[in-house]
Design a protein around this motif. Structure first.
Motif, short mmCIF file in Angstrom:
data_model
loop_
_atom_site.label_atom_id
_atom_site.label_comp_id
_atom_site.label_asym_id
_atom_site.label_seq_id
_atom_site.Cartn_x
_atom_site.Cartn_y
_atom_site.Cartn_z
N ILE A 66 75.04 49.53 50.10
CA ILE A 66 74.06 49.12 50.95
C ILE A 66 74.09 47.18 49.89
O ILE A 66 73.09 47.61 49.16
CB ILE A 66 72.79 48.88 51.89
CG1 ILE A 66 73.22 49.99 52.46
CG2 ILE A 66 73.01 47.99 52.71
CD1 ILE A 66 74.60 50.53 53.47
N ARG A 67 74.80 46.22 50.41
CA ARG A 67 74.64 44.85 50.01
C ARG A 67 73.05 44.86 50.03
O ARG A 67 72.36 44.23 51.51
CB ARG A 67 75.86 43.99 50.66
CG ARG A 67 75.27 42.52 50.19
CD ARG A 67 75.15 42.42 48.69
NE ARG A 67 75.68 40.84 48.48
CZ ARG A 67 74.83 39.75 48.26
NH1 ARG A 67 73.32 40.16 49.02
NH2 ARG A 67 75.30 38.31 47.94
N PRO A 68 71.81 44.24 49.09
CA PRO A 68 70.76 43.56 48.90
C PRO A 68 70.88 42.61 49.78
O PRO A 68 71.63 41.71 49.21
CB PRO A 68 70.41 44.02 47.67
CG PRO A 68 71.06 44.50 46.85
CD PRO A 68 72.19 45.11 47.81
N PRO B 280 71.63 52.24 47.10
CA PRO B 280 71.72 53.47 47.82
C PRO B 280 70.78 52.95 49.39
O PRO B 280 69.23 52.14 49.43
CB PRO B 280 71.16 54.72 47.10
CG PRO B 280 70.88 54.25 45.58
CD PRO B 280 70.90 52.15 45.40
N LEU B 281 71.78 53.48 50.68
CA LEU B 281 71.03 53.51 51.49
C LEU B 281 69.26 54.02 51.39
O LEU B 281 68.98 53.31 52.17
CB LEU B 281 72.24 54.00 52.48
CG LEU B 281 71.26 54.40 53.94
CD1 LEU B 281 71.88 52.68 54.59
CD2 LEU B 281 71.99 55.09 54.83
N TYR C 23 75.43 62.14 51.82
CA TYR C 23 76.64 61.45 51.11
C TYR C 23 75.89 60.24 52.15
O TYR C 23 76.26 58.78 50.72
CB TYR C 23 77.90 61.68 51.92
CG TYR C 23 78.28 62.99 51.27
CD1 TYR C 23 77.55 64.17 49.96
CD2 TYR C 23 78.80 64.39 52.03
CE1 TYR C 23 78.24 65.13 50.03
CE2 TYR C 23 79.23 64.78 52.19
CZ TYR C 23 78.85 65.86 50.65
OH TYR C 23 79.44 67.02 50.76
N ILE C 24 75.38 59.55 53.07
CA ILE C 24 74.92 58.80 53.95
C ILE C 24 73.96 58.04 52.83
O ILE C 24 73.69 56.41 52.55
CB ILE C 24 74.49 59.17 55.12
CG1 ILE C 24 75.80 59.39 56.30
CG2 ILE C 24 73.99 57.58 55.61
CD1 ILE C 24 75.20 59.75 57.13
N GLN C 25 73.39 58.72 52.23
CA GLN C 25 72.23 57.87 51.59
C GLN C 25 72.91 57.94 50.37
O GLN C 25 71.77 56.69 49.66
CB GLN C 25 70.86 59.53 50.94
CG GLN C 25 69.99 59.69 51.99
CD GLN C 25 69.29 61.33 51.68
OE1 GLN C 25 69.68 61.83 50.49
NE2 GLN C 25 68.37 61.68 52.54
#
Length: 952
Positions: free
Chosen positions: A876-878, A730-731, A870-872
């Motif tokens: 995201i690819r670590p 998650p972002l 939602y953005i959170q």
């Protein structure tokens, strides 16, 4: 008739030649209108492809052109000469005149036609004697004294028909009407700000309410507020019923108007017309004395009231042509009355300390921002997919039930003005009539009869039986209950006149209408009498016990279909909220009324029953609605969910409604048919062809996080979403995501002029495109007085994400970079700041703007706003920075995004066409490279990439 344009043109040329040759004869006094219609006007519309004479032998109630005899009822023509239809839906009228009438200059025929079209809410209609033809805009209110040319948008002489045939054909041919060209043309001619019949009639009855309320409060000092509201509603309902009955031939035309010729108008209205109506109709609308089998108390209030002649006279006169009324109640659909009353019921009469009447908006309507009336095509769709599917192939006798089998029952538990019950009733009427026509028998003599035109019609007795056997409703508002009854009773008499009604009343020895007190009831559908032991509490909330109020239905296991538009945003007391949370599965967040209606509706259907509602779509995904989702996903089978446009309710553009159809009996496949709109605006004209469809396994929803009902969760989509979540983190694990600044008063804190106070650059709506900030010169006063003031990292580099998502945007996520920290995004945006410093913000920016993450967002979140929560959650690819190949992937993406930022900046500054073209090509190429690298980061296959890139 499938006539072509060329065939029609040949026929019209011959017809015009014939008329020119015999014109003087047609202008003579011996030629009547009927002959003109038969020899000229009928062939004119047959040349346009219409089956005017019904040569295809379609059942009378379904024929596409309805011709009326040119008969008057006490000086008032009963219907337009021709009604042209698609199915049973009128599209335009034609009013015919005998030759020699000066159509181009005489205002009377034009006014007559426009009253018809306006009252029926038709956009266009035609006036013709064949020698001339005028097309009129019927959307606006017709007024006495207007010239014949007023609202006329086309005019033809017969000599022009052949040369202008294409112009006529492209709008009024059968082909044009069925293809939608007629609707498109009518929409293009409609003037902005036009006030249609429902809006105008609403203004009128609101004016009557105001006059009556003030006069009743003045003349009747002992009236309570509840009594005043009830009295005004009953008086208006009776006036409307009797006036509509006049224009439909059920009552003597002008009887209300004749009351104005003598004093004591209201007293004579009650003693003569209303008492007579009680004897004739047996309706609860005119219920003045106790009768066996009628549960409602008789009305002893309104007969005793005093109303000034001046007030009552002005109301009655305003309903007549002679005093400028634009309405012809003979053609006004009952459904339009429903749209009017739905908004009419949004206000209530209040008494001041000095016993003066004040009309004001109800608190719950004020909170919701208005009354949102369900469009007719949505009502029809819900009825077809609940009632229609359940009664298909069943005879009226089977639907009526017997000692062993209960009858088919339809319920709207928040019926309002009755639009859904009207739709269900009409559907049942059509179904039963068709069954009787397809299965003729002498046993059906009490159910059908043949009228003077040879049409087979349901008897009044049968229409009454269908109504009282199958239609049920509840509403917490007593005025809404009375309105629903009024609408249903008018529908029950539709198509009858005084002659046919009298014949049937003599034949069956009954009064014309039923009393609906056992069918339509006033009460709180959600709260029963276990709410409180205090009687006053039960009266206040209008506690309603289903087993007591509808014992037969509840003993039979409930209702076969529960339909409607359950209210949302209801104002509830803390005591009511506590009760609802204790008695329903949803027990967190705000007490959203529509969630409780969904659960109650589901409980009220039989094991084989069906629920069909239109509701906001938010409960499909928000955390606070998890319990109702889990309840429905485990206790029932979803048959269809249809996601509509946020513009369905014009006055509530932020509400995105869905149609949800749930069966109580789980089905083996557990697959739900999902329809999603591809149009910015869904309306009657495009409703049946703007959806993409999929089947989704509802067990997939149950297994998802939070039991989210994701309407985009097809098998292939879920594979991609699952892969993204599995690979990503998650972002919120990497960044902080914050709402933009809320000023609380833009006029004070935001300005176009830079000053000593207003000096921070403020970003308002629409100042962001992908990778670019397009600041338009607004400045912010950054101070502690801001409603959203907080000590934050606004002065460090940040990603800004547009909060308001417009349907017209090609990307749902719009993000740009503020590297210098000079922009202050207002609450139309969110912003992201890096917390894990190993990562570059450019890496995050490239992923957010990528096609893959946009695909993820569009198929995961259904809100039209892009919230920080939602953005959170964006996966995201670590990057494992100790692994050189992974670090290289990070750096490659950062380099591409940096290149994109440079290119978009230069493109914005470019002036020559060649420079813009070259830079745009480079931007497109770099964007594709970013997308390909993101696909690589998440490990998508070629097949999955195709799915992402083919998504709308």
């Amino acid at each position: 008739m499938n006539k072509t344009f060329d065939q029609g043109k040949d026929e019209i040329a011959k017809l015009c030649h014939y008329f020119a040759t015999n014109r003087q004869s047609y202008l003579g006094p011996a030629i009547k209108e009927a002959h003109v219609r038969q020899s000229l006007i009928d062939p004119f519309f047959e040349a346009l492809g219409w089956d005017v004479a019904n040569r295809s032998m379609i059942a009378p109630q379904y024929r596409e052109v309805i011709p009326e005899d040119s008969l008057d009822i006490e000086g008032q023509q009963k219907a337009p000469d021709y009604t042209f239809r698609v199915g049973t839906l009128p599209k335009f009228y034609v009013e015919a005149k005998k030759c020699g009438i000066n159509i181009s200059a005489d205002p009377a025929p034009a006014y007559q036609l426009r009253r018809y079209g306006f009252s029926a809410k038709l956009p266009l209609s035609i006036l013709t004697d064949f020698e001339e033809l005028g097309v009129y805009d019927c959307a606006s209110r017709p007024r006495p004294g207007e010239k014949a040319s007023h609202a006329r948008i086309l005019y033809f002489s017969f000599t022009e028909y052949p040369d202008r045939w294409e112009e006529i054909w492209d709008v009024f041919s059968r082909e044009a009407v069925w293809s939608g060209k007629f609707d498109q043309y009518a929409a293009s001619k409609r003037k902005r700000g036009t006030s249609e019949v429902d809006t105008e009639f609403l203004k009128d009855i609101e004016g009557w309410r105001d006059k009556l309320a003030r006069n009743l409060a003045l003349r009747n000092n002992d009236l309570s507020a509840d009594e005043l509201n009830a009295a005004v509603q009953r008086i208006i309902d009776r006036i409307v019923f009797l006036r509509m009955a006049e224009d439909r031939g059920l009552e003597s035309y002008g009887q209300l108007l004749r009351l104005c010729e003598q004093p004591d108008i209201y007293a004579r209205f009650m003693k003569t017309l209303c008492r007579k109506a009680d004897e004739k109709y047996n309706s609860g609308l005119f219920h003045f004395q106790k009768e066996p089998g009628v549960s409602d108390a008789p009305d002893t209030l309104t007969p005793q009231l005093a109303v000034d002649d001046k007030v009552f006279k002005s109301i009655l006169q305003s309903l007549y042509f002679e005093y400028g009324s634009p309405y012809n109640f003979g053609v006004m659909p009952v459904e339009i009355l429903g749209t009017v009353y739905e908004r009419f019921l949004g206000k209530v009469i209040r008494l001041t300390a000095g016993h003066q009447a004040k009309v004001e908006e109800k608190p719950e309507v004020r909170k919701a921002g208005g009354v949102y009336y369900t469009p007719a095509y949505i009502v029809d769709y819900i009825v077809q997919n609940t009632v229609g599917k359940q009664i298909e192939g069943k005879s009226p006798a089977i639907l009526a039930g017997d000692k062993a089998t209960p009858p088919f029952r339809v319920l709207d538990m928040a019926c309002g003005s009755g639009s859904f019950l009207l739709g269900a009733y009409q559907f049942l009427l059509d179904h039963c009539l068709k069954w009787y026509q397809d299965n003729p028998s002498k046993k059906h003599d009490k159910a059908v009869y043949q009228n003077a035109k040879g049409e087979i019609r349901l008897t009044v007795a049968e229409r009454k039986r269908i109504l009282t056997t199958h239609i049920f409703g509840v509403d917490i508002d007593p005025q809404a209950v009375e309105t629903t009854k009024l609408s249903l009773l008018l529908k029950a008499m539709e198509g009858e006149n005084d002659t046919t009604l009298a014949q049937q009343m003599r034949l069956f020895q009954v009064r014309a209408l039923p009393n609906l007190s056992d069918n339509i009831k006033c009460g709180n559908s959600l709260i029963a009498s276990d709410f409180s032991i205090v009687p006053e509490d039960l009266v206040r909330v209008r506690a309603f016990d289903w087993d007591v109020q509808f014992p037969d239905a509840m003993k039979a296991g409930g209702f076969d279909a529960v339909i409607g538009n359950p209210p949302w945003g209801c104002l509830l007391t803390e005591q009511e909220k506590h009760y609802l949370f204790q008695n329903y599965v949803n027990r967190r967040g705000e007490a959203e009324s529509h969630l409780f209606f969904i659960e109650r509706g589901h409980r009220l259907i039989k094991e084989t029953g069906m629920l069909g509602f239109i509701t906001p779509n938010t409960w499909l995904s928000v955390l606070n609605s998890r319990e109702i989702r889990e309840y429905l996903l485990t206790q029932s089978a979803f048959s269809e969910i249809c996601e509509l446009s946020k513009y369905i309710f014009a006055d509530a553009p932020d509400i995105v409604p869905i149609l949800v159809f749930v069966g109580k009996k789980p089905i083996s496949s557990k697959r739900c048919f999902v329809r999603r709109s591809n149009a910015t605006k869904v309306h009657a004209g495009n409703f049946h062809n703007v959806f993409t469809s999929d089947e989704i396994d509802q067990t997939l929803w149950l297994k998802s996080k939070g039991a989210t009902i994701n309407l985009r969760a097809t098998d292939s989509t879920v594979r991609i979403l699952t892969r993204a979540v599995k690979i990503g983190i998650p972002l919120r694990d990497l960044c902080d995501v914050t709402y933009g600044i809320k000023t609380g008063d833009n006029a004070t804190f935001v300005s176009r002029s830079q000053s000593t106070t207003h000096k921070a650059k403020a970003l308002k709506t629409g100042e962001l495109v992908r990778y670019q900030i397009t600041w338009k010169g607004f400045y912010l006063w950054w101070c502690t007085e801001l409603a959203g003031y907080r000590i934050s990292s606004l002065e460090v580099p940040k990603i800004i994400v547009q909060y308001i998502r417009k349907l017209s945007l090609p990307q749902r996520l719009i993000a740009a970079l503020d590297e210098q920290g000079i922009y202050y995004p207002l609450n139309n945006y969110s912003y992201i700041t890096m917390r894990v410093t190993e990562y570059s913000l450019l890496y995050i920016l490239g992923i957010i703007n990528s096609a893959l993450i946009n695909f993820y967002f569009a198929n995961t979140f259904i809100d039209y706003n892009i919230k920080p929560t939602y953005i959170q959650q964006l996966p995201i690819r670590p990057i494992h920075f100790t692994n050189p190949p992974e670090k290289e992937l990070h750096n490659r993406l950062v380099a591409l995004v940096a290149k994109m930022l440079t290119l978009t900046s230069k493109l914005r500054e470019a002036t020559s066409a060649s420079e813009k073209a070259a830079l745009q090509n480079a931007v497109t190429t770099t964007n594709a490279q970013i997308d390909r690298l993101v696909y690589e980061l998440y490990g998508l296959t070629d097949e999955e990439i195709k799915i992402v890139e083919s998504a709308p």
